[in-house]
Design an enzyme around this catalytic site. Structure first.
Site, PDB file in Angstrom:
ATOM      1  CD  GLU A  30       6.419  -0.411   8.188  1.00 10.83           C
ATOM      2  OE1 GLU A  30       6.122  -0.462   6.973  1.00 10.83           O
ATOM      3  OE2 GLU A  30       7.576  -0.247   8.605  1.00 10.83           O
TER       4      GLU A  30
ATOM      5  NE  ARG B 119      -0.713   2.071  -3.040  1.00  8.52           N
ATOM      6  CZ  ARG B 119      -0.324   2.306  -1.776  1.00  8.52           C
ATOM      7  NH1 ARG B 119      -0.493   3.469  -1.220  1.00  8.52           N
ATOM      8  NH2 ARG B 119       0.267   1.365  -1.080  1.00  8.52           N
TER       9      ARG B 119
ATOM     10  CE  LYS C 282       2.301   4.085   6.125  1.00  7.45           C
ATOM     11  NZ  LYS C 282       2.097   2.940   7.005  1.00  7.45           N
TER      12      LYS C 282
END
Ligand code: ATP
Ligand code: MG
Length: 568
Positions: A37, A263, A273
């Protein structure tokens, strides 16, 4: 035997794909995708996903699409789009002509939404966001049906078309899937598929006032592109039933399999982020490419190489269990790579003047120095030696403790590639008492660093000739956080409370050997005895060199590994 060694380590995703290939599940195809994204810069966690998706595609002779998941325009920006493309290429991956944008599918996605409505599987709901939350129930309590749940297909089609046409205010209506308000999985309790949002999109401008939610857009984008294996992180495991439900209701080109993996988390690092954005926006660091950040841009600027990062991603493997990888492992990979490629040079970061009193005043000798003992092909260079030198302040002690073997009054040491020198006098600042200069003698018989009479010295120091030295700024970086897991914000703490106030130390007036005067931005060196350094790609210029310390020489990871071995 050698083929076993050269093939990548096994992981459960590779096993799934190999089995699908064997059973011809997707007609023998493997199609993965990397779907960032564009709401921030890529970080080392993304590198894991990039290496995995592009790596599996390459291994099985398949394809990997590069798709921007740009369905939430309020947080997205073209700057991010550009940096992401740059970083993926830098990391060493090529998507060829397989660049896609979820926003390019907005029209198709809208069509799929109409299909769902026609099938009686979606409805326009006019509850407020807050009411929707209240109706949703909890993990222990079922939700309640929306009073709008049984609107007719005709009414839903009409309202949804008018949502698109901009007839309603933001938040007035949403489109929801009609699944099950009592489902034990909260994601299945009539999730929102579309919302009204008057936000300019960096690609579609003001053409749309309704935007699809991630769960709706993502699986359908995968299907539109003919993805076979949609690899994502564990937090989407609970979304998988919704992913499958949406694809099952619709007439789609294919039904990809979603596979989740754990992750990457790194110690002493924040990765999300959202948190990185705070560090950047609030000025805790100097931008997304600050060398202290785990962003690819920051790591590149710091001097980490794509090879080192890819090697790291290979070593950490792929599993389903959450874990935190030691930052020392990443630094180990960087050292391994730089040890091979970085030329050695001499640089003095905290200079102390040394005058060799018996060396002729105007004499200069150009001595041979080895560029990389690991790689003879890198050859040698000449470094100037003269009467006035700089050595490292830390390499001298006026009153040395027992274990200090470097220079001290009366003591003899070797200057790398040059001569033995003996300290005969110490000059101090009269006011402060600080040592400002050493007087030494050299032994001309020891040129090249050995004494014909066989006498030994306990230390070899690096040095730079004073009249030839080039000045440089050197930036030393340390961990950005003092706490191993800063993102653990228990008891009302904030991750920013744990920022290391000494994560950046700037040293001015450092002295480097003259060959570095023309060093180009980004080039990497080992400063002998000090660590690996790279020329800062942003602030350095030929007249005003700036070096970043990439990593120290000390290898804590090797220590950890060795300690583990001894225990066994
Ligand atoms: P963040 O939580 O850091 O904001 P994200 O998941 O929102 O990351 P995306 O741009 O949506 O970021 O991620 C693109 C791809 O990278 C996704 O497939 C995601 O699963 C993967 N990814 C993101 N962070 C990590 C991580 N720490 N480890 C492995 N893969 C990751
Ligand atoms: Mg995301």
């Amino acid at each position: 035997m050698s083929t076993v060694e050269s093939s990548p380590p096994p992981n459960f995703i590779r096993t799934i794909i190999a089995e699908d290939m064997r059973t011809n599940r997707h007609g023998g195809r493997v199609a993965t995708r990397f779907p960032p994204e564009p709401n921030g810069y890529l970080h080392i966690g993304h590198a894991k996903s990039i290496c995995l998706n592009f790596g599996l595609a390459a291994e099985f002779g398949g394809t990997c699409n590069f798709r921007f998941d740009d369905t939430n325009p309020s947080k997205e920006d073209i700057e991010y789009v550009e940096s992401i493309m740059y970083d993926v290429r830098w990391l060493g991956f090529d998507w060829g002509d397989r660049l896609y944008y979820a926003s390019d599918y907005f029209e198709q996605l809208y069509g799929y939404a109409l299909d769902l409505i026609r099938a009686g599987k979606a409805y326009v709901c006019s509850l407020s966001a807050e009411e929707i939350r209240d109706y949703r129930g909890t993990l222990t309590q079922p939700g309640k049906d929306s009073p709008y749940r049984n609107r007719s297909v005709e009414e839903n089609l009409d309202l949804f078309r008018r949502m698109r046409a901009g007839e309603f205010k933001d938040g007035e209506h949403v489109l929801r899937a009609k699944i099950d308000m009592a489902s034990p999985n909260l994601n299945m309790r009539d999730p929102v598929l579309y919302r009204i949002r008057r936000v300019n999109h960096h690609r579609t401008g003001d053409r749309w006032v309704i935007y699809p939610m991630y769960d709706f857009a993502h699986g359908l984008s995968d299907a539109i592109e003919g993805i076979t294996h949609s690899i994502c992180t564990m937090e989407y495991e609970d979304h998988r039933p919704l992913y499958d439900w949406i694809l099952d209701q619709l007439d789609v080109p294919c039904h990809p399999q979603q596979i989740e993996f754990a992750r990457l988390n790194l110690s002493y690092t924040v990765m999300s982020k959202r948190r990185l954005l705070q560090l950047v926006e609030k000025g805790y660091v100097r931008g997304w490419d600050d060398p202290r950040l785990p962003t690819l841009a920051g790591m590149r600027r710091r001097g980490f190489t794509p090879e080192a990062i890819r090697r790291f991603c290979e070593l950490i493997g792929v599993g389903k269990k959450e874990s935190t990888v030691d930052l020392a492992l990443l630094e180990y990979c960087v050292r391994e790579d730089l040890n091979r490629r970085a030329p050695r040079v001499m640089a003095v970061v905290r200079p102390l003047k040394m005058v060799v009193v018996n060396y002729p005043e105007d004499q200069v000798e150009w001595l041979d120095a080895v560029n990389n003992p690991e790689d003879p092909a890198m050859g040698t260079r000449k470094v100037p030696f003269s009467r006035e030198l700089y050595i490292e302040r830390e390499d001298f002690m006026e009153d040395p403790p027992r274990k200090f073997f470097r220079l001290a009054p009366g003591r003899e040491v070797r200057l790398r590639y040059a001569y033995f020198v003996r300290c005969i006098d110490v000059i101090k600042d009269e006011r402060t008492g600080e040592v400002i200069e050493l007087r030494c003698t050299y032994d001309p018989e020891t040129r090249g660093g050995g004494a014909p009479d066989g006498r030994q010295v306990k230390a070899t120091l690096h040095w730079v000739s004073a009249p030839h030295a080039v000045e440089a700024e050197v930036r030393l970086y340390d961990k950005l956080f003092l706490k191993a897991n800063p993102a653990d914000e228990k008891n009302g703490t904030d991750f920013k409370d744990h920022i290391n106030p000494d994560s950046l130390q700037v040293l001015q007036s450092c002295k480097v050997e003259p060959g570095l005067a023309q060093a180009t931005p980004g080039s990497l060196y080992q400063f002998e005895r000090l660590g690996y350094f790279c020329v800062d790609a942003v602030d350095s210029s030929p007249g005003a060199l700036v070096f970043n310390r990439t990593v120290t020489l000390r290898d804590t990871w090797a220590k950890i590994v060795n300690a583990g071995k001894q225990k066994e």
